[in-house]
Design an enzyme around this catalytic site. Structure first.
Site, short mmCIF file in Angstrom:
data_model
loop_
_atom_site.label_atom_id
_atom_site.label_comp_id
_atom_site.label_asym_id
_atom_site.label_seq_id
_atom_site.Cartn_x
_atom_site.Cartn_y
_atom_site.Cartn_z
N ASP A 107 5.66 -8.53 -6.89
CA ASP A 107 4.61 -7.72 -7.56
C ASP A 107 4.79 -6.15 -7.53
OD1 ASP A 107 3.30 -7.02 -5.23
OD2 ASP A 107 1.18 -7.34 -6.43
N GLU A 108 5.77 -5.69 -6.82
CA GLU A 108 6.01 -4.28 -6.79
C GLU A 108 7.39 -4.02 -7.09
OE1 GLU A 108 5.52 -2.53 -2.73
OE2 GLU A 108 4.64 -4.52 -2.14
P1 TTP Z 1 -0.20 -7.64 -2.74
O1 TTP Z 1 0.31 -6.72 -3.69
O2 TTP Z 1 -0.27 -7.40 -1.43
O3 TTP Z 1 -1.75 -7.84 -3.19
P2 TTP Z 1 -2.27 -7.91 -4.51
O4 TTP Z 1 -1.47 -7.82 -5.95
O5 TTP Z 1 -2.78 -9.64 -4.54
O6 TTP Z 1 -3.45 -7.14 -4.76
P3 TTP Z 1 -3.52 -5.61 -4.85
O7 TTP Z 1 -4.25 -5.25 -6.06
O8 TTP Z 1 -4.16 -5.03 -3.61
O9 TTP Z 1 -2.01 -5.28 -5.06
O10 TTP Z 1 0.46 -9.18 -2.76
C1 TTP Z 1 1.05 -9.70 -4.06
C2 TTP Z 1 0.75 -11.17 -4.20
O11 TTP Z 1 1.37 -11.73 -2.91
C3 TTP Z 1 -0.73 -11.56 -4.06
O12 TTP Z 1 -1.15 -11.65 -4.98
C4 TTP Z 1 -0.65 -12.94 -3.48
C5 TTP Z 1 0.62 -12.85 -2.33
N1 TTP Z 1 0.16 -12.78 -1.03
C6 TTP Z 1 0.02 -13.75 -0.43
O13 TTP Z 1 0.18 -14.91 -0.74
N2 TTP Z 1 -0.40 -13.79 1.04
C7 TTP Z 1 -0.71 -12.41 1.61
O14 TTP Z 1 -1.01 -12.25 2.61
C8 TTP Z 1 -0.32 -11.09 0.63
C9 TTP Z 1 -0.58 -9.72 1.27
C10 TTP Z 1 0.14 -11.32 -0.33
MG MG Z 2 -0.28 -6.11 -5.72
#
Ligand code: TTP
Ligand code: MG
Length: 363
Positions: A107-108
């Site tokens: 997701d990045e």
């Molecule tokens: P992140 O980008 O860390 O979190 P997010 O997109 O859910 O929230 P934010 O708005 O703060 O960016 O992680 C991306 C995806 O990866 C998240 O939706 C679910 C998965 N993930 C896990 O399954 N376990 C974890 O511990 C983390 C950090 C993420």
């Molecule tokens: Mg995210």
């Protein structure tokens, strides 16, 4: 020349996809993860919507604790196939905006817009366009940071979540950073912040106020890198392909040498947990698991096992470590250090962690 780097990070990614597909969940606390079983469930929160975060819920929190804090939440098991599809569509959009593109996890991504934009305001127009396109075509939101380096762009993208755009212009970023807590810096987590706090380094401004040599004196190489990040000296390029990591390892030295079997095993368990947060985040699978063990007097051994295929399985790693450890369990000497290394790596978007498998509805 000043660079223009974008860091793009989807907002509460897994939860956002579920809300897109179930509009009745909009503006509700939605939690993706293990089955809470009315507070008796095992496993963790994978992610949750921003409404759920208001109750203190976050990724990695035990699902039982999440249920205590938010019993009226909507608890869903993850559907990885759907998230992988959404991720691929998002990346296709992002790729169009820059020749230099680097995906990180699902997701990045980083984009280098130095050659395609005249200035930061133009880059912001691009960021707005990216947000519109992702929202219209994929139905989820993304936050974007724009800065002269990758690490500053990453800090920026986190500043106005969800659906935010944050500019750290070269002449402004130090002013914007100075009052922020040091945990905003990638590489300083909730645990390691203690080392910095003890020496009076709490705000990013405290780092900006001191010299690089003082930071090295206080915190060694890690301190040097942190100083460089906040001062804008991170020259890492945005690359199309991720540099290949050869291995991932972690080791810990005991405060006092020990021959207590339970101490040693629990330390190995902690190391295994830590390594797997990285492994999961970056979708890494591995074939070789190694155990490192150092006895008092510095005699050091490593033992490894290579599997016939790649896995991402925390429990299997622990079993292998136990197998490898057996050879040493009758040694009379005390143990000084233990470590785990995973090698023969492969990036694989489809790998599943067993603990996730145990609650996910995967066919
Ligand atoms: P992140 O980008 O860390 O979190 P997010 O997109 O859910 O929230 P934010 O708005 O703060 O960016 O992680 C991306 C995806 O990866 C998240 O939706 C679910 C998965 N993930 C896990 O399954 N376990 C974890 O511990 C983390 C950090 C993420
Ligand atoms: Mg995210």
């Amino acid at each position: 020349m000043t660079r223009i780097i974008l860091h793009c990070d989807l907002d509460c990614f897994f939860a956002a996809v579920e809300i897109r597909d179930n509009p009745q969940y909009k503006n509700k606390p939605v939690i993706i993860g293990a089955d809470p079983k009315e507070g008796k469930g095992r496993g963790v929160v994978s992610t949750c919507s921003y409404e759920a975060r208001k109750f203190g819920l976050h990724s990695g929190m035990p699902i039982s604790q999440a249920y205590l804090r938010c019993p009226h939440g909507i608890y869903l098991r993850p559907n990885f196939k759907k998230y992988t599809e959404a991720s691929q569509l998002v990346m296709q959009v992002l790729k169009k905006y820059a020749k230099e593109f680097q995906q990180m996890g699902n997701d990045e991504a980083y984009l280098d817009l130095t050659d395609s934009c005249l200035n930061y305001d133009e880059a912001k127009e691009n960021a707005l366009q990216i947000q519109r396109e992702i929202s219209e075509n994929i139905g989820i939101t993304i936050s974007i940071g724009i800065a002269p380096t990758k690490s500053l762009a990453k800090i920026a993208s986190d500043c106005n979540k969800p659906n935010g755009i944050t500019l750290f212009k070269p002449e402004e970023f130090k002013d914007l950073l100075k009052d922020m807590d040091i945990t905003r810096i990638p590489g300083i987590g909730k645990k390691s912040k203690g080392y910095f706090y003890k020496k009076g380094i709490k705000k990013i401004g405290d780092i900006l106020d001191i010299s690089i040599s003082k930071m090295i004196n206080l915190f060694g190489e890690h301190g040097k890198w942190i100083w460089k990040i906040v001062n804008g000296f991170d020259n890492r390029k945005v690359k199309e392909f991720q540099e290949e990591r050869k291995s991932i390892s972690k080791e810990r030295t005991f405060f006092e040498n020990t021959d207590d079997f339970h101490d040693i095993l629990s330390r190995l368990g902690e190391i295994n947990e830590k390594i797997h947060t990285t492994v999961i985040k970056h979708h890494i699978a591995y074939r070789t698991v190694s155990l490192k063990i150092r006895f008092e007097g510095y005699l050091t051994y490593t033992r490894a096992k290579t599997l016939p295929f790649h896995i991402q399985d925390k429990n299997r790693v622990m079993e292998i470590i136990l197998e490898l450890f057996r050879e040493f369990s009758r040694k009379l000497k005390k143990v000084r250090l233990v470590g785990i290394r995973l090698s023969n790596l492969e990036r694989n978007y489809k790998v599943r962690q067993t603990s996730l498998l145990s609650f996910a509805c995967i066919p």
